[in-house]
Scaffold this motif. Structure first.
Motif, mmCIF file in Angstrom:
data_model
loop_
_atom_site.group_PDB
_atom_site.id
_atom_site.type_symbol
_atom_site.label_atom_id
_atom_site.label_comp_id
_atom_site.label_asym_id
_atom_site.label_seq_id
_atom_site.Cartn_x
_atom_site.Cartn_y
_atom_site.Cartn_z
ATOM 1 N N ASP A 4 0.845 -1.193 0.000
ATOM 2 C CA ASP A 4 0.000 0.000 0.000
ATOM 3 C C ASP A 4 0.885 1.250 0.000
ATOM 4 O O ASP A 4 1.918 1.284 0.685
ATOM 5 C CB ASP A 4 -0.907 0.029 1.229
ATOM 6 N N PRO A 5 0.486 2.282 -0.752
ATOM 7 C CA PRO A 5 1.287 3.514 -0.807
ATOM 8 C C PRO A 5 1.374 4.192 0.557
ATOM 9 O O PRO A 5 0.435 4.143 1.364
ATOM 10 C CB PRO A 5 0.528 4.399 -1.790
ATOM 11 N N LYS A 6 2.537 4.806 0.810
ATOM 12 C CA LYS A 6 2.767 5.595 2.022
ATOM 13 C C LYS A 6 3.265 6.965 1.593
ATOM 14 O O LYS A 6 3.779 7.143 0.495
ATOM 15 C CB LYS A 6 3.814 4.929 2.913
ATOM 16 N N TYR A 7 3.116 7.931 2.496
ATOM 17 C CA TYR A 7 3.691 9.245 2.252
ATOM 18 C C TYR A 7 5.199 9.110 2.299
ATOM 19 O O TYR A 7 5.749 8.383 3.132
ATOM 20 C CB TYR A 7 3.201 10.253 3.296
ATOM 21 N N ASP A 8 5.876 9.801 1.406
ATOM 22 C CA ASP A 8 7.308 9.633 1.258
ATOM 23 C C ASP A 8 7.948 10.991 0.994
ATOM 24 O O ASP A 8 7.511 11.723 0.110
ATOM 25 C CB ASP A 8 7.566 8.690 0.070
ATOM 26 N N ILE A 9 8.968 11.315 1.783
ATOM 27 C CA ILE A 9 9.731 12.554 1.585
ATOM 28 C C ILE A 9 11.164 12.147 1.277
ATOM 29 O O ILE A 9 11.803 11.463 2.080
ATOM 30 C CB ILE A 9 9.707 13.449 2.839
ATOM 31 N N ARG A 10 11.656 12.540 0.094
ATOM 32 C CA ARG A 10 13.034 12.232 -0.292
ATOM 33 C C ARG A 10 13.429 13.086 -1.481
ATOM 34 O O ARG A 10 12.596 13.737 -2.092
ATOM 35 C CB ARG A 10 13.230 10.749 -0.597
ATOM 36 N N GLU A 11 14.727 13.050 -1.791
ATOM 37 C CA GLU A 11 15.234 13.744 -2.968
ATOM 38 C C GLU A 11 15.230 12.794 -4.152
ATOM 39 O O GLU A 11 15.523 11.596 -4.005
ATOM 40 C CB GLU A 11 16.644 14.281 -2.709
ATOM 41 N N TRP A 12 14.872 13.345 -5.314
ATOM 42 C CA TRP A 12 14.792 12.576 -6.558
ATOM 43 C C TRP A 12 15.546 13.300 -7.655
ATOM 44 O O TRP A 12 15.564 14.526 -7.706
ATOM 45 C CB TRP A 12 13.332 12.451 -7.016
ATOM 46 N N ASN A 13 16.119 12.521 -8.544
ATOM 47 C CA ASN A 13 16.628 13.035 -9.807
ATOM 48 C C ASN A 13 15.970 12.164 -10.872
ATOM 49 O O ASN A 13 16.505 11.135 -11.271
ATOM 50 C CB ASN A 13 18.151 12.954 -9.890
ATOM 51 N N HIS A 14 14.775 12.549 -11.278
ATOM 52 C CA HIS A 14 13.967 11.732 -12.184
ATOM 53 C C HIS A 14 14.649 11.536 -13.537
ATOM 54 O O HIS A 14 14.539 10.465 -14.135
ATOM 55 C CB HIS A 14 12.580 12.347 -12.371
#
Length: 73
Positions: free
Chosen positions: A35-45
């Motif tokens: 199940d999806p959760k809230y997520d805080i992180r850095e991304w370089n898509h």
């Protein structure tokens, strides 16, 4: 290191942008078909990379929201 998969199921907000394409984001993410959760992180898509981050359940996100609402920001 074992393989894992993820899917960003909901893009909520880009909190900040850094040079070289990195963004700090709050999203809903499903990890390994859970199940999806809230997520805080850095991304370089553009490069398919992610940094370390934290995940929050719905209850944890509610507690964080309540704490932030009670702060003088």
């Amino acid at each position: 290191m074992p393989d894992f998969k993820y899917e960003i199921t909901e893009k909520i907000v880009v909190l900040s942008e850094r040079s070289k394409g990195w963004t700090k984001e709050l999203n809903k993410v499903s990890w390994n078909d859970r199940d999806p959760k809230y997520d805080i992180r850095e991304w370089n898509h553009s490069e398919g990379k992610m940094g370390k981050g934290i995940t929050l359940s719905d209850d944890e996100a509610t507690e964080l929201k309540n704490a932030l609402n009670n702060m003088d920001l």
